[in-house]
Write an enzyme that holds these catalytic residues in place. Structure first.
Site, PDB file in Angstrom:
ATOM      1  N   SER A 124      26.986 -30.716  35.595  1.00  0.00           N
ATOM      2  CA  SER A 124      28.340 -31.589  35.526  1.00  0.00           C
ATOM      3  C   SER A 124      28.530 -33.159  36.195  1.00  0.00           C
ATOM      4  O   SER A 124      27.558 -33.450  37.252  1.00  0.00           O
ATOM      5  CB  SER A 124      29.818 -30.741  36.101  1.00  0.00           C
ATOM      6  OG  SER A 124      30.975 -31.503  36.071  1.00  0.00           O
TER       7      SER A 124
ATOM      8  N   ARG B  93      24.473 -30.134  28.514  1.00  0.00           N
ATOM      9  CA  ARG B  93      25.007 -29.106  28.599  1.00  0.00           C
ATOM     10  C   ARG B  93      26.272 -29.905  27.962  1.00  0.00           C
ATOM     11  O   ARG B  93      27.036 -31.033  27.795  1.00  0.00           O
ATOM     12  CB  ARG B  93      25.644 -29.200  29.988  1.00  0.00           C
ATOM     13  CG  ARG B  93      26.762 -27.890  29.757  1.00  0.00           C
ATOM     14  CD  ARG B  93      26.035 -26.372  29.699  1.00  0.00           C
ATOM     15  NE  ARG B  93      26.790 -24.751  29.735  1.00  0.00           N
ATOM     16  CZ  ARG B  93      27.558 -24.747  28.839  1.00  0.00           C
ATOM     17  NH1 ARG B  93      27.358 -24.931  27.345  1.00  0.00           N
ATOM     18  NH2 ARG B  93      27.851 -23.435  29.486  1.00  0.00           N
TER      19      ARG B  93
ATOM     20  N   THR C 173      36.739 -28.990  37.420  1.00  0.00           N
ATOM     21  CA  THR C 173      36.357 -28.347  38.103  1.00  0.00           C
ATOM     22  C   THR C 173      37.438 -27.404  38.627  1.00  0.00           C
ATOM     23  O   THR C 173      37.548 -26.193  39.289  1.00  0.00           O
ATOM     24  CB  THR C 173      36.074 -28.594  39.231  1.00  0.00           C
ATOM     25  OG1 THR C 173      33.887 -29.089  38.628  1.00  0.00           O
ATOM     26  CG2 THR C 173      34.508 -27.845  40.128  1.00  0.00           C
TER      27      THR C 173
ATOM     28  N   CYS D 181      19.933 -32.194  18.994  1.00  0.00           N
ATOM     29  CA  CYS D 181      19.208 -31.314  20.403  1.00  0.00           C
ATOM     30  C   CYS D 181      19.069 -31.802  21.361  1.00  0.00           C
ATOM     31  O   CYS D 181      18.647 -32.961  20.911  1.00  0.00           O
ATOM     32  CB  CYS D 181      18.430 -30.432  19.857  1.00  0.00           C
ATOM     33  SG  CYS D 181      17.703 -29.138  20.851  1.00  0.00           S
TER      34      CYS D 181
ATOM     35  N   CYS E 165      14.239 -24.905  25.543  1.00  0.00           N
ATOM     36  CA  CYS E 165      16.219 -25.200  25.356  1.00  0.00           C
ATOM     37  C   CYS E 165      16.698 -24.900  26.887  1.00  0.00           C
ATOM     38  O   CYS E 165      16.231 -24.622  27.292  1.00  0.00           O
ATOM     39  CB  CYS E 165      16.197 -23.805  24.503  1.00  0.00           C
ATOM     40  SG  CYS E 165      18.348 -23.738  24.646  1.00  0.00           S
TER      41      CYS E 165
ATOM     42  N   CYS F  95      22.386 -26.279  26.066  1.00  0.00           N
ATOM     43  CA  CYS F  95      23.331 -26.671  26.038  1.00  0.00           C
ATOM     44  C   CYS F  95      24.147 -26.395  24.559  1.00  0.00           C
ATOM     45  O   CYS F  95      25.593 -26.464  25.479  1.00  0.00           O
ATOM     46  CB  CYS F  95      22.962 -28.185  25.849  1.00  0.00           C
ATOM     47  SG  CYS F  95      22.577 -28.644  23.985  1.00  0.00           S
TER      48      CYS F  95
ATOM     49  N   CYS G  40      23.943 -26.401  19.480  1.00  0.00           N
ATOM     50  CA  CYS G  40      23.236 -26.336  18.310  1.00  0.00           C
ATOM     51  C   CYS G  40      24.383 -25.538  17.491  1.00  0.00           C
ATOM     52  O   CYS G  40      25.069 -25.363  16.724  1.00  0.00           O
ATOM     53  CB  CYS G  40      22.346 -25.706  18.365  1.00  0.00           C
ATOM     54  SG  CYS G  40      21.542 -24.467  19.085  1.00  0.00           S
TER      55      CYS G  40
END
Length: 551
Positions: A53, A306, A342, A497, A520, A523, A526
């Site tokens: 984040s 992410r 958050t 991606c 990978c 995130c 996809c």
């Protein structure tokens, strides 16, 4: 029969929502002098390994959870000291917006605000320590792979994934069967687009009365910067270039402690041009003088990506179902208007803990926690999200300038209570136009100083998976990428991606779709953006994926 363990509460995901729920449960148990068993399972190799984040956080929920957090050593070391917002007009042009013209929800200083620039991964590590002190069992490296149900359809708990299954689907020499974790109540705090949360929403129809959920992809880098340019607590946000042609999103650059800064770009996943590459947009963004002046002479030390859930109030699903709750970003509690999630995730976890504890104290188990909805609607998090309900739809419908003007009126003049509600009900995956109707985008080559390629970036994410395991990126129909997505959309997975997972390989027999699952970074883009909804992200073996240290 798989081995099983019994708990009062099982929590899936050691992020801010899950850990706050765990801590609040045990606080209530101590106050009531009651025994309570609580378990948190986390798919990352350690708590914080998969946490990504910005992050500027508002301490409101933490103030409630641990009023003495400063004395307890919580890693909120850098209060926001300056707040700047820019509209980038071109590769070099920019306008700094005066505070008087900025929606008040986007302010990070003044007005009695307590905002801090933090590593959210480090905050989660600290929360896990507090949870363990309170008696919570935290199990990192165990992926929740399956929801378990009672015969009456209520949630019974979860099963962790088997370890040592080969790519051929056979039991390898290191095979270890997963464990069933049974609970009176199970809380799902997997973060954005949780794969079990996705199943629960479908099974129980939790989104029947909600708008379509919307997402963005957030890309982030951590830099060691020149001490001479370091300004601890400086927060910079902006929008505009390089995103154009109706592409919405924005950038951030925050100065942490220890001569470090984080820089990132959020690209809304409702974009229409299949030639767009969020990763490459991020790389060229850093060459803009507004950002470059902070990064030049520095060293990039970490990278990650992410998806974020940003549909807001209108897209919130029903969060309760028999035997459990969806909380945090798994439900979509991020406040888009503040660019913060958050504090809202933590508060949703704390409210869930209160609803669960009341039920258990009344000797209930596996029931639907209908009282949670009342607690949520009576809380400040509901009020905050309601007041921000138009922010995202306005930006999507009207763009950054007109949308920003609408939001200024809504937030500053009407305090979020403008008597209309905007809706944005077209799913992100359905937004792409055919490739032949869109301009190709020529991205500059990375210079290795401010901009970089995907593979060297993935290296900095410390991503690793056990290679001989079933692919966790599952295609419903293996033919669709080449037969359907390639001719119509130039197979956009190659570009959306951010980790080089998907490639189209040209061979004599024709193009072949290749999945490099080892790359990978989890995130989930996809799973969200594939126009055919043909890709399903499921958990790989526990401990696989990125290993973020200070993100």
């Amino acid at each position: 029969m798989r081995e099983s363990m019994e708990f009062d509460v099982v929590i899936v995901g050691a992020g801010p929502a899950g850990l706050s729920a765990a801590c609040r449960l045990m606080q209530q148990a101590q106050d009531a002098e009651r025994e309570l068993t609580v378990c948190v399972v986390e798919k990352g190799s350690e708590v914080g390994a998969h946490i990504l984040s910005g992050a500027v956080i508002e301490s409101r929920a933490l103030d409630e959870l641990f009023p003495d957090w400063k004395a307890m050593g919580a890693p909120l070391n850098t209060p926001v000291t300056a707040d700047e917002l820019y509209l980038l007009k071109s590769e070099t042009g920019a306008t700094k917006l005066p505070n008087a013209l900025i929606p008040k929800t986007m302010h990070n200083t003044g007005h009695g605000l307590n905002n801090y620039v933090v590593s959210l991964g480090n905050l989660c590590r600290w929360l896990a320590e507090q949870a363990e002190v309170l008696g919570v069992e935290v199990f990192p490296g165990f992926a929740a792979a399956e929801v378990l149900y009672h015969e009456d359809g209520s949630v019974k708990g979860i099963a962790t994934g088997d370890m040592g299954i080969t790519a051929a689907g056979e039991q390898g020499p290191n095979y270890t069967e997963g464990i069933e974790l049974h609970a009176k109540y199970t809380l799902f705090a997997e973060g954005c687009r949780g794969h079990l949360g996705k199943q629960l929403i479908s099974k129980y129809g939790l989104d029947t009365n909600a708008d379509s959920q919307h997402y963005g992809i957030g890309l982030k880098e951590l830099w060691d910067i020149d001490p001479g340019t370091h300004r601890p607590g400086l927060v910079i946000h902006g929008s505009g270039w390089p995103l154009n042609d109706g592409v919405s999103g924005g950038f951030f650059l925050y100065h942490l402690e220890n001569h470090q800064a984080v820089v990132g770009l959020i690209v809304d996943l409702n974009y229409t041009n299949p030639w767009l590459s969020p990763f490459d947009e991020f790389q060229r963004l850093k060459h803009h003088p507004v950002l470059a002046q902070h990064l030049e002479g520095g060293t990039r030390v970490a990278y990650g990506a992410r998806a974020i859930t940003k549909g807001g109030f209108n897209a919130l699903p029903k969060m309760s179902f028999p035997g459990g709750l969806l909380i945090g970003c798994n439900a979509g509690t991020l406040n888009f208007s503040k660019i913060k999630g958050t504090h809202t995730a933590m508060k949703s976890g704390m409210l869930a803990a209160e609803a669960v504890f009341e039920a258990i104290a009344s000797n209930q188990a596996n029931t639907e926690l209908t009282g949670f909805a009342d607690k949520f609607e009576q809380s400040w998090v509901y009020d905050e999200l309601f007041r921000s309900r138009n922010f995202g739809p306005a930006m999507h419908k009207f763009g950054p300038i007109l949308g920003g003007a609408f939001n200024f009126i809504d937030q500053n003049l009407f305090n979020g209570k403008l008597p209309i509600t905007l809706h944005d009900d077209k799913p992100d995956y359905a937004q792409l136009k055919p490739a032949d109707q869109c301009p190709k985008i020529a991205y500059p080559k990375p210079d290795g100083k401010l901009s970089f390629d995907k593979l060297s970036s993935v290296f900095l994410s410390n991503t690793n998976h056990e290679e001989n395991q079933p692919c966790h990126l599952q295609l419903k129909y293996t033919s669709i990428p080449i037969r359907q997505n390639l001719p119509k959309f130039a197979e956009p997975a190659q570009r959306y991606c951010p980790a080089g997972v998907y490639e189209v390989i040209e061979e004599e027999a024709g193009p072949r779709f290749q999945i490099n699952a080892q790359n990978c970074v989890h995130c989930k883009t996809c799973d969200i953006k594939d126009p055919a909804q043909n890709i399903t992200w499921v958990v790989p073996e526990g401990a696989g994926g990125p290993n973020y240290s200070n993100m």
